[in-house]
Design an enzyme around this catalytic site. Sequence first.
Site, PDB file in Angstrom:
ATOM      1  N   LYS A  93      51.144  30.783  29.188  1.00 20.00           N
ATOM      2  CA  LYS A  93      51.691  31.328  30.441  1.00 20.00           C
ATOM      3  C   LYS A  93      50.566  31.710  31.392  1.00 20.00           C
TER       4      LYS A  93
ATOM      5  N   GLY B 179      55.302  45.782  26.764  1.00 20.49           N
ATOM      6  CA  GLY B 179      55.743  44.439  27.100  1.00 20.49           C
ATOM      7  C   GLY B 179      55.281  43.991  28.460  1.00 20.49           C
ATOM      8  N   GLN B 180      55.597  44.794  29.469  1.00 18.98           N
ATOM      9  CA  GLN B 180      55.343  44.359  30.841  1.00 18.98           C
ATOM     10  C   GLN B 180      53.935  44.727  31.291  1.00 18.98           C
TER      11      GLN B 180
ATOM     12  N   CYS C 153      62.856  48.806  27.678  1.00 16.18           N
ATOM     13  CA  CYS C 153      61.687  48.209  27.027  1.00 16.18           C
ATOM     14  C   CYS C 153      60.841  49.250  26.296  1.00 16.18           C
ATOM     15  N   MET C 154      60.365  50.249  27.017  1.00 16.51           N
ATOM     16  CA  MET C 154      59.412  51.180  26.410  1.00 16.51           C
ATOM     17  C   MET C 154      59.943  52.599  26.241  1.00 16.51           C
TER      18      MET C 154
ATOM     19  N   MET D 160      59.464  45.489  20.682  1.00 13.66           N
ATOM     20  CA  MET D 160      60.902  45.678  20.897  1.00 13.66           C
ATOM     21  C   MET D 160      61.737  45.885  19.644  1.00 13.66           C
TER      22      MET D 160
HETATM   23  N1  LIG Z   1      69.099  40.093  25.547  1.00 13.76           N
HETATM   24  C1  LIG Z   1      67.982  40.743  25.860  1.00 13.76           C
HETATM   25  N2  LIG Z   1      67.830  41.300  27.072  1.00 13.76           N
HETATM   26  C2  LIG Z   1      66.697  41.968  27.358  1.00 13.76           C
HETATM   27  C3  LIG Z   1      65.668  42.113  26.407  1.00 13.76           C
HETATM   28  C4  LIG Z   1      65.847  41.511  25.134  1.00 13.76           C
HETATM   29  O1  LIG Z   1      64.984  41.591  24.247  1.00 13.76           O
HETATM   30  N3  LIG Z   1      67.020  40.849  24.892  1.00 13.76           N
HETATM   31  N4  LIG Z   1      64.530  42.794  26.736  1.00 13.76           N
HETATM   32  C5  LIG Z   1      64.572  43.775  27.805  1.00 13.76           C
HETATM   33  C6  LIG Z   1      63.193  44.050  28.232  1.00 13.76           C
HETATM   34  S1  LIG Z   1      62.128  44.601  27.033  1.00 13.76           S
HETATM   35  C7  LIG Z   1      62.763  43.872  29.489  1.00 13.76           C
HETATM   36  S2  LIG Z   1      61.188  44.353  29.918  1.00 13.76           S
HETATM   37  C8  LIG Z   1      63.662  43.363  30.534  1.00 13.76           C
HETATM   38  C9  LIG Z   1      63.027  42.496  31.593  1.00 13.76           C
HETATM   39  O2  LIG Z   1      64.031  42.210  32.512  1.00 13.76           O
HETATM   40  P1  LIG Z   1      63.751  41.878  34.028  1.00 13.76           P
HETATM   41  O3  LIG Z   1      62.731  42.755  34.611  1.00 13.76           O
HETATM   42  O4  LIG Z   1      65.057  41.876  34.705  1.00 13.76           O
HETATM   43  O5  LIG Z   1      63.233  40.367  33.885  1.00 13.76           O
HETATM   44  P2  LIG Z   1      62.191  39.549  34.738  1.00 13.76           P
HETATM   45  O6  LIG Z   1      62.546  38.124  34.554  1.00 13.76           O
HETATM   46  O7  LIG Z   1      60.835  39.948  34.393  1.00 13.76           O
HETATM   47  O8  LIG Z   1      62.534  40.007  36.212  1.00 13.76           O
HETATM   48  C10 LIG Z   1      61.551  40.201  37.182  1.00 13.76           C
HETATM   49  C11 LIG Z   1      62.106  39.678  38.497  1.00 13.76           C
HETATM   50  O9  LIG Z   1      61.207  39.974  39.548  1.00 13.76           O
HETATM   51  C12 LIG Z   1      60.995  38.819  40.341  1.00 13.76           C
HETATM   52  N5  LIG Z   1      59.651  38.972  40.917  1.00 13.76           N
HETATM   53  C13 LIG Z   1      58.477  38.491  40.468  1.00 13.76           C
HETATM   54  N6  LIG Z   1      57.457  38.982  41.196  1.00 13.76           N
HETATM   55  C14 LIG Z   1      57.999  39.770  42.139  1.00 13.76           C
HETATM   56  C15 LIG Z   1      57.458  40.573  43.196  1.00 13.76           C
HETATM   57  O10 LIG Z   1      56.252  40.673  43.394  1.00 13.76           O
HETATM   58  N7  LIG Z   1      58.344  41.259  43.961  1.00 13.76           N
HETATM   59  C16 LIG Z   1      59.694  41.198  43.764  1.00 13.76           C
HETATM   60  N8  LIG Z   1      60.472  41.918  44.537  1.00 13.76           N
HETATM   61  N9  LIG Z   1      60.224  40.449  42.771  1.00 13.76           N
HETATM   62  C17 LIG Z   1      59.390  39.765  41.976  1.00 13.76           C
HETATM   63  C18 LIG Z   1      61.184  37.655  39.417  1.00 13.76           C
HETATM   64  O11 LIG Z   1      61.585  36.497  40.111  1.00 13.76           O
HETATM   65  C19 LIG Z   1      62.272  38.175  38.459  1.00 13.76           C
HETATM   66  O12 LIG Z   1      63.554  37.833  38.886  1.00 13.76           O
HETATM   67  O13 LIG Z   1      64.708  42.608  29.901  1.00 13.76           O
HETATM   68  C20 LIG Z   1      65.459  43.358  28.984  1.00 13.76           C
HETATM   69  N10 LIG Z   1      66.573  42.549  28.594  1.00 13.76           N
HETATM   70  N1  LIG Z   2      56.148  34.883  26.004  1.00 10.57           N
HETATM   71  C1  LIG Z   2      56.559  36.086  26.371  1.00 10.57           C
HETATM   72  N2  LIG Z   2      55.825  37.165  26.044  1.00 10.57           N
HETATM   73  C2  LIG Z   2      56.259  38.385  26.385  1.00 10.57           C
HETATM   74  C3  LIG Z   2      57.446  38.567  27.140  1.00 10.57           C
HETATM   75  C4  LIG Z   2      58.188  37.401  27.495  1.00 10.57           C
HETATM   76  O1  LIG Z   2      59.229  37.483  28.154  1.00 10.57           O
HETATM   77  N3  LIG Z   2      57.706  36.200  27.081  1.00 10.57           N
HETATM   78  N4  LIG Z   2      57.871  39.801  27.480  1.00 10.57           N
HETATM   79  C5  LIG Z   2      57.015  40.950  27.276  1.00 10.57           C
HETATM   80  C6  LIG Z   2      57.854  42.129  27.095  1.00 10.57           C
HETATM   81  S1  LIG Z   2      58.429  42.963  28.485  1.00 10.57           S
HETATM   82  C7  LIG Z   2      58.134  42.645  25.873  1.00 10.57           C
HETATM   83  S2  LIG Z   2      59.067  44.059  25.763  1.00 10.57           S
HETATM   84  C8  LIG Z   2      57.526  42.090  24.660  1.00 10.57           C
HETATM   85  C9  LIG Z   2      58.490  41.983  23.456  1.00 10.57           C
HETATM   86  O2  LIG Z   2      57.803  41.526  22.358  1.00 10.57           O
HETATM   87  P1  LIG Z   2      58.414  41.485  20.878  1.00 10.57           P
HETATM   88  O3  LIG Z   2      58.986  42.794  20.527  1.00 10.57           O
HETATM   89  O4  LIG Z   2      57.357  40.951  19.990  1.00 10.57           O
HETATM   90  O5  LIG Z   2      59.554  40.374  21.027  1.00 10.57           O
HETATM   91  P2  LIG Z   2      61.132  40.300  20.926  1.00 10.57           P
HETATM   92  O6  LIG Z   2      61.434  38.860  20.895  1.00 10.57           O
HETATM   93  O7  LIG Z   2      61.798  41.100  21.967  1.00 10.57           O
HETATM   94  O8  LIG Z   2      61.494  41.004  19.522  1.00 10.57           O
HETATM   95  C10 LIG Z   2      61.558  40.246  18.371  1.00 10.57           C
HETATM   96  C11 LIG Z   2      61.437  41.052  17.132  1.00 10.57           C
HETATM   97  O9  LIG Z   2      62.450  42.049  16.960  1.00 10.57           O
HETATM   98  C12 LIG Z   2      62.502  42.338  15.582  1.00 10.57           C
HETATM   99  N5  LIG Z   2      63.692  43.125  15.207  1.00 10.57           N
HETATM  100  C13 LIG Z   2      65.002  42.828  15.310  1.00 10.57           C
HETATM  101  N6  LIG Z   2      65.771  43.837  14.807  1.00 10.57           N
HETATM  102  C14 LIG Z   2      64.923  44.805  14.373  1.00 10.57           C
HETATM  103  C15 LIG Z   2      65.081  46.117  13.791  1.00 10.57           C
HETATM  104  O10 LIG Z   2      66.175  46.616  13.516  1.00 10.57           O
HETATM  105  N7  LIG Z   2      63.953  46.818  13.547  1.00 10.57           N
HETATM  106  C16 LIG Z   2      62.722  46.331  13.790  1.00 10.57           C
HETATM  107  N8  LIG Z   2      61.656  47.080  13.494  1.00 10.57           N
HETATM  108  N9  LIG Z   2      62.543  45.083  14.291  1.00 10.57           N
HETATM  109  C17 LIG Z   2      63.623  44.349  14.603  1.00 10.57           C
HETATM  110  C18 LIG Z   2      62.440  40.969  14.948  1.00 10.57           C
HETATM  111  O11 LIG Z   2      61.876  41.068  13.658  1.00 10.57           O
HETATM  112  C19 LIG Z   2      61.580  40.161  15.927  1.00 10.57           C
HETATM  113  O12 LIG Z   2      60.307  39.867  15.440  1.00 10.57           O
HETATM  114  O13 LIG Z   2      57.012  40.800  24.921  1.00 10.57           O
HETATM  115  C20 LIG Z   2      56.140  40.762  26.059  1.00 10.57           C
HETATM  116  N10 LIG Z   2      55.529  39.464  26.022  1.00 10.57           N
HETATM  117  S1  SF4 Z   3      48.438  38.758  29.782  1.00  8.04           S
HETATM  118 FE1  SF4 Z   3      49.917  38.021  28.265  1.00  8.04          FE
HETATM  119  S2  SF4 Z   3      50.909  36.289  29.263  1.00  8.04           S
HETATM  120 FE2  SF4 Z   3      49.006  36.658  30.386  1.00  8.04          FE
HETATM  121  S3  SF4 Z   3      47.484  35.335  29.409  1.00  8.04           S
HETATM  122 FE3  SF4 Z   3      47.357  37.321  28.411  1.00  8.04          FE
HETATM  123  S4  SF4 Z   3      48.667  37.123  26.625  1.00  8.04           S
HETATM  124 FE4  SF4 Z   3      49.233  35.450  28.018  1.00  8.04          FE
HETATM  125 MO   LIG Z   4      59.928  44.597  27.902  1.00 12.50          MO
END
Ligand SMILES: Nc1nc2c(c(=O)[nH]1)N[C@H]1C(S)=C(S)[C@@H](COP(=O)(O)OP(=O)(O)OC[C@H]3O[C@@H](n4cnc5c(=O)[nH]c(N)nc54)[C@H](O)[C@@H]3O)O[C@H]1N2
Ligand SMILES: Nc1nc2c(c(=O)[nH]1)N[C@H]1C(S)=C(S)[C@@H](COP(=O)(O)OP(=O)(O)OC[C@H]3O[C@@H](n4cnc5c(=O)[nH]c(N)nc54)[C@H](O)[C@@H]3O)O[C@H]1N2
Ligand code: SF4
Ligand SMILES: [Mo]
Length: 832
Positions: free
Chosen positions: A89, A403-404, A173-174, A366
């Site tokens: 990425k 995550g973010q 997320c956090m 997560m």
């Molecule tokens: N089913 C499921 N849902 C989840 C999760 C999951 O594990 N499972 N994880 C949750 C977690 S941990 C997270 S962090 C959230 C993330 O959820 P979101 O924050 O809703 O996801 P993103 O795709 O990062 O959305 C960012 C948006 O900002 C826009 N964007 C990019 N740059 C800019 C900018 O500079 N300005 C503006 N105004 N917009 C911009 C992008 O086009 C995008 O639409 O999702 C949550 N939802």
């Molecule tokens: N490529 C990529 N990288 C990312 C992101 C992305 O969108 N894409 N998003 C970023 C963001 S905002 C986030 S929050 C992170 C998320 O990063 P991760 O937390 O690593 O990823 P997820 O896919 O949300 O979570 C998957 C994990 O949840 C665990 N899980 C499910 N149920 C349970 C439970 O009951 N207990 C425990 N302990 N574990 C469980 C599974 O074992 C699995 O490994 O990634 C960040 N990095």
């Molecule tokens: S900040 Fe995350 S997404 Fe960007 S290069 Fe590093 S590991 Fe990859």
């Molecule tokens: Mo996240």
Amino acid sequence: MSLDRREAMKVAAMSAACGLAGSLASRGSAAPQPPLPERPEVPGVEWDKAPCRFCGTGCHVQVGVQDGKVVAIAGDQQAEVNRGLLCVKGYHVGGILYGADRLTKPMLRVDGELQPIEWDEAIDIVARRIMEAGPKFGMYLSGQSTIPEGYAGNKLMRAGLSNNHLDANARLCMASAVTGFLSTYGVDEPAACYDDLDNCDALILWGNNPAEMHPVLFSRVVDRRIRGDEIEIYDIGTRWTRTTERADHHLLMKPHGDLAIANCVAQQLIEWGAVDEDFVAKHCNFRADRTPETTCKHDDYLAMVAEKGSAGLFGEPIDYAQYKELVSFYTPEKASELSGVPAEQLVMLAKLFANKKRRIVSLWCMGMNQHTAGTAINNLVHGIHLLSGHWGKPGDGPQSLTGQPSACGTVREVGTLSHALPGGRLVVNPEHRAELEQRWNLPEGRMNPEIGFHTVKMFEEFCKPTAEGGAINTIWVQVTNPGQSLPNTKKLFKAKEGQPDKFLIVSEVYPTATTELADLVLPSAMWVEKNGVYGNSERRTQQWFKMVDPPGEARDDCWQIIAVARRLLELGHEGLKDKDGEWLFTIRDDNGQEVPIWEWENYYGSVNVDRALFDEYRQFTFLKHKNVAPYDQLVTHRGMRWPVIETANGGFKETRWRFVEGSDVYVEPGKELQFYHSVTKDDRALIWFRPHQDPAETCSGAYPFMLTTGRVLEHWHTGTMTRRVKQLSNAMPKAYLEMNADDAREMGIANGEEVEVRTARGKMRLPVWLNGRARPPRGTLFVPFFDETASINDLTLDAIDPFSKQPDYKKSAARVTKTADLDPHSSDEVQP
Ligand SMILES: Nc1nc2c(c(=O)[nH]1)N[C@H]1C(S)=C(S)[C@@H](COP(=O)(O)OP(=O)(O)OC[C@H]3O[C@@H](n4cnc5c(=O)[nH]c(N)nc54)[C@H](O)[C@@H]3O)O[C@H]1N2
Ligand SMILES: Nc1nc2c(c(=O)[nH]1)N[C@H]1C(S)=C(S)[C@@H](COP(=O)(O)OP(=O)(O)OC[C@H]3O[C@@H](n4cnc5c(=O)[nH]c(N)nc54)[C@H](O)[C@@H]3O)O[C@H]1N2
Ligand code: SF4
Ligand SMILES: [Mo]
């Protein structure tokens, strides 16, 4: 044989992309390699530094610009975080600016259609709508907002509008990590840093998949094996992932099994006499939700808490004897029954903690945070590190991963959560509010004492019809896509449709599931189209400058906030003035002249607005010893980890380990370790007793599968950016349903076959992927959430942790039906 530079970079790129070891070129392997050039030399290309737009790892990239366009990306070798390496990425981050359908003009919904309007009108509409809505206005920001954006939003809401309905997507997320840190150490954010990954002997992953989600950090660990280091990886989780491939031990658990696993480690340490008694006596107190009258058995304790109810986030004191009695319940046999992990593996994990000679890092993300007992499991993992004394030495301690890219910086530090204020201050604390009023020069009583709505509540109120008491009627969303990322989106987002008195304002860069229902769309500048500051997972604040112009009329999110704040002043909103009648966002140039920063022409003029806002915000960071560096320092660094301390010669020094003598200057000499924000005000951290709890939804006859959701390497969250980069979308084009191959065989489902997956909230059709990149155990399913055309959050549960209010996206009871077996006449209604 030596690799040429281009080859060496390719190897680094490939190995990072795969989450594998590698990076021969940048980190020194057995055979010396020629050093890479500081920056690739390409005629006509200007380079500048920026943090990667994506994950919380916080890699730095070098951005190559030619003719006003980003044309190249390279890993930044000066960056300590990534040392020249990026993941797939990161290498493609430039491409996210150039999707064909960037939003370039403000748009207002008229008769159901979005129609282009002028910026002046758009800003005026937002301001008037805010005036009208009053306390029914909510603002929803992001862990991808920059620090100045978050600070401006915070100031507008708390100081200007006396409104605490400000929350950010980091709630999803956090939030559980935050409540975990607060209730353990009395202050948020990781004490450790990435250097630990270079020093640990064992790495425990508590339910996260860094091979795909924090690939550069993961290769920083796995790379060590190439150099002959022995590092043992324990992967605890609910499925077999790419991370598991690199692990020495896989502890496959049932959902929520983590609570019993951590408790069992404590139980074994006590049974073996392997507790670090000296460490505990010096640095720890014990806590539980409620104080039992005497020492009591586990089940009696549960009955007592059920009767009294929770005492809240900070619980009540217990003594060591009570703690021992309570955790004694979690024998390896009992914990094995609860977690599904064989008892021998639990004993093995406990032995690791019992060994003082090994250095252990725990990482999580997560799996532990998206959990209805998320605060609890965070407490427990900190607790077993404290109990065993594996804390505060290089390579030895717990480290929560963010995550973010700026969930730490913008949300946790700036305080863009409904209960928080800048500087770790709290809305409910009258002294904190008074302090903020004084610093912002506000009249007494301006700050609203009532906590605002957290994310789930805010959208619940927004979707509830006003006639039925819906307490929010206007939301302004920036840098997040709730239409796809909220749980149970039918209830929490889509139900807004057809309610004419609800008004959704969305600042975005592309059309999304959220703009789909927006009443007003504001086109935004993104990443290096604007100045910015982010704060990563190891307390590192990172700055970048605008390098290219945004397309069309897209403008900075921060400017949008400031322009609205100015319009509110013009419309006579008294809140926008401080107690001397001065506008809250007044910025003066070096000659003391006010600069009209609300006019776009002047936004990038004689002052750097980011610098002014950041340095203003900086004063708040001293309040809880989170001193960020001055903006000008950040300009010359690849990020600095706070607290950043000014040295006698006027320089600035960052901190690697918080609370540790010799590293953290706030630790008094001779103390070794000092938790100086401790809940109990005695410099001690809290070791919590937290019992096992079942998930909010469990499998049943009608819904026999457990559906978990998450992400994949190639895509960022809702896919709006990465699905527009051809290389990434080709690599991972569509969502899929990951199923266990034996379950599929029994149901007669073939690889690639389309099936229906259904929960009590919704249903959708997806192709099945068997034995693919990851493999779920029997009875479980996985669907990624990046695909807008198959948005799994229509199906997810919206249950939340009672303290952090973070939803659990990882556990929804589901069923799978072969498409051929679907009754064509059955109702579309989803029955619980
Ligand atoms: N089913 C499921 N849902 C989840 C999760 C999951 O594990 N499972 N994880 C949750 C977690 S941990 C997270 S962090 C959230 C993330 O959820 P979101 O924050 O809703 O996801 P993103 O795709 O990062 O959305 C960012 C948006 O900002 C826009 N964007 C990019 N740059 C800019 C900018 O500079 N300005 C503006 N105004 N917009 C911009 C992008 O086009 C995008 O639409 O999702 C949550 N939802
Ligand atoms: N490529 C990529 N990288 C990312 C992101 C992305 O969108 N894409 N998003 C970023 C963001 S905002 C986030 S929050 C992170 C998320 O990063 P991760 O937390 O690593 O990823 P997820 O896919 O949300 O979570 C998957 C994990 O949840 C665990 N899980 C499910 N149920 C349970 C439970 O009951 N207990 C425990 N302990 N574990 C469980 C599974 O074992 C699995 O490994 O990634 C960040 N990095
Ligand atoms: S900040 Fe995350 S997404 Fe960007 S290069 Fe590093 S590991 Fe990859
Ligand atoms: Mo996240």
